[in-house]
Design an enzyme around this catalytic site. Sequence first.
Site, mmCIF file in Angstrom:
data_model
loop_
_atom_site.group_PDB
_atom_site.id
_atom_site.type_symbol
_atom_site.label_atom_id
_atom_site.label_comp_id
_atom_site.label_asym_id
_atom_site.label_seq_id
_atom_site.Cartn_x
_atom_site.Cartn_y
_atom_site.Cartn_z
ATOM 1 N N TRP A 132 19.977 129.467 89.602
ATOM 2 C CA TRP A 132 18.987 129.407 90.696
ATOM 3 C C TRP A 132 19.396 128.390 91.756
ATOM 4 O O TRP A 132 19.177 128.600 92.947
ATOM 5 C CB TRP A 132 17.582 129.123 90.152
ATOM 6 C CG TRP A 132 17.371 127.766 89.546
ATOM 7 C CD1 TRP A 132 17.661 127.400 88.270
ATOM 8 C CD2 TRP A 132 16.833 126.594 90.177
ATOM 9 N NE1 TRP A 132 17.337 126.075 88.070
ATOM 10 C CE2 TRP A 132 16.823 125.557 89.220
ATOM 11 C CE3 TRP A 132 16.347 126.307 91.456
ATOM 12 C CZ2 TRP A 132 16.353 124.267 89.507
ATOM 13 C CZ3 TRP A 132 15.872 125.032 91.733
ATOM 14 C CH2 TRP A 132 15.884 124.029 90.764
ATOM 15 N N LYS A 164 6.549 124.508 91.981
ATOM 16 C CA LYS A 164 5.169 124.182 91.606
ATOM 17 C C LYS A 164 4.233 124.085 92.816
ATOM 18 O O LYS A 164 3.037 123.932 92.642
ATOM 19 C CB LYS A 164 5.124 122.827 90.881
ATOM 20 C CG LYS A 164 5.881 122.802 89.575
ATOM 21 C CD LYS A 164 5.599 121.508 88.842
ATOM 22 C CE LYS A 164 6.581 121.259 87.730
ATOM 23 N NZ LYS A 164 7.822 120.614 88.224
ATOM 24 N N TYR A 226 14.706 111.639 84.079
ATOM 25 C CA TYR A 226 15.679 111.508 83.013
ATOM 26 C C TYR A 226 14.942 111.631 81.693
ATOM 27 O O TYR A 226 13.991 110.866 81.478
ATOM 28 C CB TYR A 226 16.440 110.181 83.064
ATOM 29 C CG TYR A 226 17.649 110.235 82.163
ATOM 30 C CD1 TYR A 226 18.781 110.928 82.569
ATOM 31 C CD2 TYR A 226 17.625 109.663 80.905
ATOM 32 C CE1 TYR A 226 19.892 111.025 81.733
ATOM 33 C CE2 TYR A 226 18.735 109.757 80.078
ATOM 34 C CZ TYR A 226 19.857 110.439 80.501
ATOM 35 O OH TYR A 226 20.944 110.546 79.678
ATOM 36 N N PRO A 228 16.429 115.341 82.777
ATOM 37 C CA PRO A 228 15.930 116.450 83.584
ATOM 38 C C PRO A 228 15.980 117.748 82.757
ATOM 39 O O PRO A 228 16.547 117.751 81.663
ATOM 40 C CB PRO A 228 16.945 116.526 84.724
ATOM 41 C CG PRO A 228 18.220 116.059 84.108
ATOM 42 C CD PRO A 228 17.846 115.048 83.036
ATOM 43 N N LEU A 233 22.053 117.148 89.971
ATOM 44 C CA LEU A 233 21.148 116.115 90.507
ATOM 45 C C LEU A 233 20.209 116.652 91.591
ATOM 46 O O LEU A 233 20.642 117.302 92.545
ATOM 47 C CB LEU A 233 21.940 114.929 91.067
ATOM 48 C CG LEU A 233 21.024 113.746 91.440
ATOM 49 C CD1 LEU A 233 20.547 113.010 90.193
ATOM 50 C CD2 LEU A 233 21.706 112.797 92.401
ATOM 51 N N HIS A 234 18.940 116.378 91.409
ATOM 52 C CA HIS A 234 17.924 116.736 92.399
ATOM 53 C C HIS A 234 16.885 115.625 92.418
ATOM 54 O O HIS A 234 16.667 114.939 91.417
ATOM 55 C CB HIS A 234 17.289 118.090 92.077
ATOM 56 C CG HIS A 234 16.804 118.195 90.668
ATOM 57 N ND1 HIS A 234 17.644 118.558 89.625
ATOM 58 C CD2 HIS A 234 15.604 117.948 90.122
ATOM 59 C CE1 HIS A 234 16.954 118.527 88.496
ATOM 60 N NE2 HIS A 234 15.717 118.160 88.761
ATOM 61 N N HIS A 236 12.920 114.449 93.387
ATOM 62 C CA HIS A 236 11.554 114.954 93.565
ATOM 63 C C HIS A 236 10.841 114.122 94.641
ATOM 64 O O HIS A 236 10.875 112.882 94.593
ATOM 65 C CB HIS A 236 10.760 114.837 92.268
ATOM 66 C CG HIS A 236 11.389 115.544 91.096
ATOM 67 N ND1 HIS A 236 10.884 116.707 90.553
ATOM 68 C CD2 HIS A 236 12.489 115.257 90.355
ATOM 69 C CE1 HIS A 236 11.632 117.092 89.534
ATOM 70 N NE2 HIS A 236 12.613 116.225 89.386
HETATM 71 P P1 M7G Z 1 13.700 118.670 86.405
HETATM 72 O O1 M7G Z 1 13.588 117.219 86.647
HETATM 73 O O2 M7G Z 1 15.072 119.187 86.069
HETATM 74 O O3 M7G Z 1 12.766 119.094 85.207
HETATM 75 O O4 M7G Z 1 13.136 119.367 87.698
HETATM 76 P P2 M7G Z 1 11.276 119.614 85.124
HETATM 77 O O5 M7G Z 1 11.327 121.095 85.437
HETATM 78 O O6 M7G Z 1 10.921 119.424 83.676
HETATM 79 O O7 M7G Z 1 10.474 118.800 86.044
HETATM 80 C C1 M7G Z 1 13.478 120.651 88.105
HETATM 81 C C2 M7G Z 1 12.515 121.043 89.209
HETATM 82 O O8 M7G Z 1 12.969 122.260 89.780
HETATM 83 C C3 M7G Z 1 11.094 121.281 88.693
HETATM 84 O O9 M7G Z 1 10.176 120.507 89.434
HETATM 85 C C4 M7G Z 1 10.912 122.785 88.857
HETATM 86 O O10 M7G Z 1 9.574 123.145 89.173
HETATM 87 C C5 M7G Z 1 11.866 123.121 89.984
HETATM 88 N N1 M7G Z 1 12.403 124.485 89.933
HETATM 89 C C6 M7G Z 1 12.877 125.113 88.854
HETATM 90 N N2 M7G Z 1 13.323 126.345 89.210
HETATM 91 C C7 M7G Z 1 13.925 127.313 88.295
HETATM 92 C C8 M7G Z 1 13.135 126.477 90.554
HETATM 93 C C9 M7G Z 1 13.414 127.534 91.480
HETATM 94 O O11 M7G Z 1 13.943 128.603 91.169
HETATM 95 N N3 M7G Z 1 13.089 127.267 92.794
HETATM 96 C C10 M7G Z 1 12.489 126.088 93.178
HETATM 97 N N4 M7G Z 1 12.190 125.939 94.462
HETATM 98 N N5 M7G Z 1 12.233 125.083 92.317
HETATM 99 C C11 M7G Z 1 12.558 125.279 91.013
#
Ligand code: M7G
Length: 307
Positions: A132, A164, A226, A228, A233-234, A236
């Site tokens: 994705w 979300k 952490y 994740p 790396l992303h 929030h």
């Molecule tokens: P994370 O810190 O890896 O883990 O965050 P978490 O999901 O337990 O918080 C990944 C973030 O990517 C989350 O806030 C997800 O809601 C968001 N996310 C995941 N996917 C698969 C997608 C997507 O396909 N599109 C978007 N825009 N956000 C996504």
Amino acid sequence: MVFNSATDLFDFSTKRVLCSSNKRKTVCLEGRFPNSGEPAIIFLEKLPISYKTAQNLCNNSILEKSYNSVHNYECTSKLSLNGIKISTIYPATQKHIKKYESQPMHIIDETSNLYINVTLPYITSESFNLKWVYNIFEHKAEEESIVYEDTNTETGFILLPDLKWNQKQIENLYLLAIVKPRNIKSLRDLTDKHIPLLLNVRDKVTKVIKSKYGLDESQLRIYIHYQPSYYHLHIHFTYLQYQAPGIFIGRAHLLSSVIKNLELIPDYYQKKTLQFIIKETDGLFLQYKEKGLVKEVVKEEEVVKEK
Ligand code: M7G
């Protein structure tokens, strides 16, 4: 899954409730869509009441006095004011199901050695698929949602709404900045060399958020998870007053602290013992448990014997 009509969603057959929260007004269901063999997850969340909605609610609803008090009312509002956000995951793998399933949690102290010998081998073989993220980079997915893109291969990023967030009200603003370099799995890989990248993300995203949504940097919670779920790396960006999931100690690391730590000690995140909170059924927890690395309370008799 993209629905051709709402009927698909209405015909969702529920197998069980994976988790629910009265505080966040959410419920997550595992089940199946009609005519589909594989499991699916649907996540329902009541939308926050924005100022505009609150005014409409007062003007356009039927109010009934609640049975137990002269001051409390039950309010039946028009359907349009009663929105529920629904997110779907289809097909849902066992990993997705475990991620959403309510489970006892544990805290792990991950030293740099444990990271190298336990966590790293596990996440290299088992982590969630990053397709994705690459689809977003290649403009094959969510292109219309991109809020900002910096194409520099070392300090660039893509900013877009998190899955979300329905983008309808700033009360639950949630944006994600996904960095362009593909070799930074998590906080553990960050060194002082990444400071320009982190500063660039912070400075540009806060400017964009101010001009598009009217919020100052001081009104934002900016953090890295952490562990994740996705090892690319992303960062929030959420509205400070929004109790977004995953903002607790043991998960969220404020970007400003991360930058300060790297300025003080270039290899801070390679040396530091990091604590993380993890579900009991998570594969990574099971690795720690198997190796006897989960802290357990010694039984009283054993303490007495040792004296
Ligand atoms: P994370 O810190 O890896 O883990 O965050 P978490 O999901 O337990 O918080 C990944 C973030 O990517 C989350 O806030 C997800 O809601 C968001 N996310 C995941 N996917 C698969 C997608 C997507 O396909 N599109 C978007 N825009 N956000 C996504």
